[in-house]
Design a protein around this motif. Structure first.
Motif, mmCIF file in Angstrom:
data_model
loop_
_atom_site.group_PDB
_atom_site.id
_atom_site.type_symbol
_atom_site.label_atom_id
_atom_site.label_comp_id
_atom_site.label_asym_id
_atom_site.label_seq_id
_atom_site.Cartn_x
_atom_site.Cartn_y
_atom_site.Cartn_z
ATOM 1 N N GLY A 1 -0.148 5.228 5.488
ATOM 2 C CA GLY A 1 -0.394 5.245 4.049
ATOM 3 C C GLY A 1 -1.759 5.793 3.684
ATOM 4 O O GLY A 1 -1.894 6.564 2.730
ATOM 5 N N ASN B 1 0.813 -1.213 0.000
ATOM 6 C CA ASN B 1 0.000 0.000 0.000
ATOM 7 C C ASN B 1 0.848 1.266 0.000
ATOM 8 O O ASN B 1 0.566 2.211 -0.744
ATOM 9 C CB ASN B 1 -0.932 0.007 1.220
ATOM 10 N N MET B 2 1.898 1.301 0.827
ATOM 11 C CA MET B 2 2.717 2.512 0.887
ATOM 12 C C MET B 2 3.439 2.744 -0.430
ATOM 13 O O MET B 2 3.566 3.903 -0.879
ATOM 14 C CB MET B 2 3.713 2.408 2.040
ATOM 15 N N VAL C 1 0.826 4.237 -2.818
ATOM 16 C CA VAL C 1 0.480 5.628 -2.516
ATOM 17 C C VAL C 1 1.620 6.569 -2.891
ATOM 18 O O VAL C 1 1.404 7.609 -3.522
ATOM 19 C CB VAL C 1 0.112 5.774 -1.026
#
Length: 213
Positions: free
Chosen positions: A132, A11-12, A15
């Motif tokens: 995130g 996820n990070m 993003v």
């Protein structure tokens, strides 16, 4: 703007890649699972490219969007391919029950990663105190800036990371050399405790500085 290589497909990584593209940066995504990297690049579009773990990263800034346990081994594996690059450590080395950090006493994830880095590479700690989902939701119209704390030994490397942070419409805050990374990582433990201990009613929070006249 900057050229960025992000290793990681979580996820990070997603993003940061999306915001970096929106900020006019060149973005390369590298995954230990090449199919996941290809899928991530396909989903974010915007001219992002896919790199491979066995080749030198294209970006001048190399972002470790990996679990802490995997970060230093990847840096060792890439070796001299990272020489001359700025390595951005976003990891949080807290233990499973959030009672402390798994790094050696008096050290930090960033300092341990710096030991694995080749000569000529500079490690900068950044982004580890920003969730995130908070980063994904933030807009410049929000009433207060979203702060990104930065620590590192090399002034030029920190300046380059600061410019990158600003391209994401975020505010970089230089908190000193890599000894500060230990305290930033400790702060992440407090943030996780606050979230899971329900000290706040929402997980959409961040820490920063408010300057008063």
């Amino acid at each position: 703007m900057s050229s960025i290589s992000i290793i990681g497909t979580g996820n990070m990584a997603r993003v940061l890649a999306g915001r970096a593209l929106a900020g006019g940066n060149a973005v390369e995504v590298i995954g230990r699972d090449a199919s996941k990297a290809d899928a991530l690049v396909g989903s974010i579009g915007g001219g992002a490219t896919t790199g491979r773990i066995g080749t030198a990263p294209a970006g001048d800034i190399f972002i470790l969007a990996l679990p802490y346990a995997d970060a230093a081994p990847v840096v060792r594996q890439l070796g001299n391919a990272l020489s001359g690059k700025v390595i951005v450590d976003i990891t949080n080395p807290f233990n499973p029950d959030l009672t402390g950090l798994v790094t050696p006493e008096g050290s930090s994830a960033a300092q341990e990663i710096a030991k694995a880095a080749p000569a000529g590479a500079h490690v900068v700690k950044a982004f580890n105190t920003v969730f995130g989902h908070v980063l994904a939701a933030y807009t410049p119209e929000d009433p207060r800036p979203l702060d990104v704390f930065i620590a590192g030994e090399d002034a030029e490397a920190k300046a380059r990371v600061s410019l990158f942070v600003e391209s994401l419409a975020l505010r970089p805050l230089d908190v000193g050399d890599l000894t500060s990374a230990r305290w930033l990582e400790g702060t992440s433990v407090l943030l996780m405790r606050a979230m899971f201990g329900k000290a706040v009613r929402s997980s959409s929070f961040s820490i920063g500085l408010t300057v008063r006249d």
